[in-house]
Design a protein around this motif. Structure first.
Motif, PDB file in Angstrom:
ATOM      1  N   MET A 186      95.265-124.131 136.483  1.00 57.97           N
ATOM      2  CA  MET A 186      97.157-124.541 137.106  1.00 57.97           C
ATOM      3  C   MET A 186      97.508-124.519 135.395  1.00 57.97           C
ATOM      4  N   ARG A 187      98.082-123.474 135.814  1.00 57.41           N
ATOM      5  CA  ARG A 187      99.681-123.704 134.308  1.00 57.41           C
ATOM      6  C   ARG A 187     100.718-124.419 134.695  1.00 57.41           C
ATOM      7  N   LYS A 188     101.263-125.378 133.291  1.00 56.52           N
ATOM      8  CA  LYS A 188     101.997-126.493 133.025  1.00 56.52           C
ATOM      9  C   LYS A 188     102.953-126.158 132.100  1.00 56.52           C
ATOM     10  N   ILE A 189     104.022-126.009 132.711  1.00 57.92           N
ATOM     11  CA  ILE A 189     104.956-126.237 131.175  1.00 57.92           C
ATOM     12  C   ILE A 189     105.930-127.965 130.809  1.00 57.92           C
ATOM     13  N   ILE A 190     105.556-128.293 129.988  1.00 54.12           N
ATOM     14  CA  ILE A 190     105.598-129.970 129.899  1.00 54.12           C
ATOM     15  C   ILE A 190     106.635-129.721 128.629  1.00 54.12           C
ATOM     16  N   CYS A 191     107.984-131.225 128.987  1.00 54.27           N
ATOM     17  CA  CYS A 191     108.742-130.912 127.603  1.00 54.27           C
ATOM     18  C   CYS A 191     108.587-132.131 127.419  1.00 54.27           C
ATOM     19  N   ILE A 192     108.532-132.964 126.494  1.00 52.22           N
ATOM     20  CA  ILE A 192     108.687-133.724 126.057  1.00 52.22           C
ATOM     21  C   ILE A 192     110.548-133.934 124.816  1.00 52.22           C
ATOM     22  N   PHE A 193     110.855-135.184 126.130  1.00 46.96           N
ATOM     23  CA  PHE A 193     112.250-135.245 126.045  1.00 46.96           C
ATOM     24  C   PHE A 193     112.870-136.399 125.417  1.00 46.96           C
ATOM     25  N   ASN A 194     113.889-137.401 124.800  1.00 45.04           N
ATOM     26  CA  ASN A 194     114.103-138.093 124.403  1.00 45.04           C
ATOM     27  C   ASN A 194     115.785-137.924 124.133  1.00 45.04           C
ATOM     28  N   GLN A 195     116.866-138.313 124.679  1.00 43.13           N
ATOM     29  CA  GLN A 195     117.949-137.931 123.701  1.00 43.13           C
ATOM     30  C   GLN A 195     118.097-138.545 122.553  1.00 43.13           C
ATOM     31  N   LYS A 196     117.363-139.735 121.869  1.00 44.23           N
ATOM     32  CA  LYS A 196     117.454-140.545 120.332  1.00 44.23           C
ATOM     33  C   LYS A 196     116.567-139.683 119.855  1.00 44.23           C
ATOM     34  N   ARG A 245      94.184-123.473 126.329  1.00 44.91           N
ATOM     35  CA  ARG A 245      94.657-122.316 125.604  1.00 44.91           C
ATOM     36  C   ARG A 245      96.335-123.482 125.172  1.00 44.91           C
ATOM     37  N   ILE A 246      96.835-123.512 123.783  1.00 45.20           N
ATOM     38  CA  ILE A 246      98.301-123.717 123.825  1.00 45.20           C
ATOM     39  C   ILE A 246      98.934-123.028 123.814  1.00 45.20           C
ATOM     40  N   MET A 247     100.348-123.354 123.645  1.00 44.71           N
ATOM     41  CA  MET A 247     101.666-123.050 122.972  1.00 44.71           C
ATOM     42  C   MET A 247     102.262-124.491 122.583  1.00 44.71           C
ATOM     43  N   VAL A 248     102.483-124.546 121.557  1.00 45.08           N
ATOM     44  CA  VAL A 248     103.510-125.341 121.703  1.00 45.08           C
ATOM     45  C   VAL A 248     105.561-124.757 121.329  1.00 45.08           C
ATOM     46  N   VAL A 249     106.161-124.930 122.039  1.00 46.69           N
ATOM     47  CA  VAL A 249     107.432-124.618 121.939  1.00 46.69           C
ATOM     48  C   VAL A 249     107.977-125.737 120.944  1.00 46.69           C
ATOM     49  N   ASP A 250     108.848-124.853 119.754  1.00 45.07           N
ATOM     50  CA  ASP A 250     110.057-126.295 119.251  1.00 45.07           C
ATOM     51  C   ASP A 250     111.379-125.702 119.636  1.00 45.07           C
ATOM     52  N   TYR A 261      98.985-118.418 127.907  1.00 45.29           N
ATOM     53  CA  TYR A 261      98.523-119.537 127.625  1.00 45.29           C
ATOM     54  C   TYR A 261      98.407-121.053 129.054  1.00 45.29           C
ATOM     55  N   ASP A 262      97.784-122.042 128.971  1.00 45.70           N
ATOM     56  CA  ASP A 262      96.876-122.792 130.318  1.00 45.70           C
ATOM     57  C   ASP A 262      98.510-123.989 129.788  1.00 45.70           C
ATOM     58  N   HIS A 263      98.843-124.337 129.394  1.00 43.27           N
ATOM     59  CA  HIS A 263      99.972-125.483 129.171  1.00 43.27           C
ATOM     60  C   HIS A 263     100.816-124.951 127.751  1.00 43.27           C
ATOM     61  N   ILE A 264     101.813-124.942 128.254  1.00 40.07           N
ATOM     62  CA  ILE A 264     103.463-124.923 127.425  1.00 40.07           C
ATOM     63  C   ILE A 264     104.056-126.280 127.025  1.00 40.07           C
ATOM     64  N   LEU A 265     103.958-126.907 125.593  1.00 41.85           N
ATOM     65  CA  LEU A 265     104.496-127.876 125.706  1.00 41.85           C
ATOM     66  C   LEU A 265     105.876-127.448 124.822  1.00 41.85           C
ATOM     67  N   ILE A 266     107.355-128.225 125.300  1.00 48.80           N
ATOM     68  CA  ILE A 266     108.533-127.806 124.342  1.00 48.80           C
ATOM     69  C   ILE A 266     108.852-129.223 124.111  1.00 48.80           C
ATOM     70  N   ASP A 267     109.157-129.085 122.682  1.00 51.92           N
ATOM     71  CA  ASP A 267     109.476-130.484 121.776  1.00 51.92           C
ATOM     72  C   ASP A 267     111.255-130.192 121.812  1.00 51.92           C
ATOM     73  N   SER A 268     111.888-131.195 122.270  1.00 55.36           N
ATOM     74  CA  SER A 268     113.189-130.974 122.686  1.00 55.36           C
ATOM     75  C   SER A 268     113.914-131.702 121.113  1.00 55.36           C
ATOM     76  N   PRO A 269     115.017-131.319 121.497  1.00 53.36           N
ATOM     77  CA  PRO A 269     116.491-131.684 120.340  1.00 53.36           C
ATOM     78  C   PRO A 269     116.502-133.182 120.270  1.00 53.36           C
ATOM     79  N   PRO A 270     117.060-133.927 119.761  1.00 54.67           N
ATOM     80  CA  PRO A 270     117.297-135.481 119.770  1.00 54.67           C
ATOM     81  C   PRO A 270     118.764-135.711 120.677  1.00 54.67           C
ATOM     82  N   ALA A 271     119.468-134.605 121.459  1.00 55.76           N
ATOM     83  CA  ALA A 271     120.286-134.779 122.805  1.00 55.76           C
ATOM     84  C   ALA A 271     120.236-134.124 123.475  1.00 55.76           C
ATOM     85  N   ILE A 272     121.165-134.601 124.499  1.00 57.22           N
ATOM     86  CA  ILE A 272     121.542-133.072 125.547  1.00 57.22           C
ATOM     87  C   ILE A 272     122.108-132.023 125.151  1.00 57.22           C
TER      88      ILE A 272
END
Length: 95
Positions: A1-11, A33-38, A78-89
């Motif tokens: 199962m492929r997943k996209i996971i977004c790590i988010f916090n507005q602070k 197999r992992i890819m991180v999106v900055d 990729y099996d999973h894609i993780l997204i590191d988000s900016p500190p704001a909406i």
């Protein structure tokens, strides 16, 4: 199962990048197999990767509004894609 996971916090400074990198590392060590999106224009994951001694997973810098469209290029590789988000909406976060 492929997943996209977004790590988010507005602070900022709450550990989003650290959580993203550690989660990616753990999944990669488990054989995924992992890819991180900055998606942050500051490029924290890109900076981290430049200092890393090993490249356990792929990192791409996509701080643009076409994030969803861009991710479709990588989904099947990729099996999973993780997204590191900016500190704001911002528009990129909504993307």
């Amino acid at each position: 199962m492929r997943k996209i996971i977004c790590i988010f916090n507005q602070k900022g400074g709450v550990g989003k990048t650290t959580a993203t990198v550690n989660l990616a590392s753990g999944l990669a060590e488990s054989g995924h197999r992992i890819m991180v999106v900055d998606s942050d224009s500051q490029g924290s994951v890109i900076q981290w990767q430049s200092l890393a001694t090993s490249q356990e997973f792929k990192v791409v810098h996509l701080p643009n509004l076409e994030l969803k469209k861009e991710l479709n290029k990588y989904r099947r590789r990729y099996d999973h894609i993780l997204i590191d988000s900016p500190p704001a909406i911002e528009e990129i976060t909504r993307s």
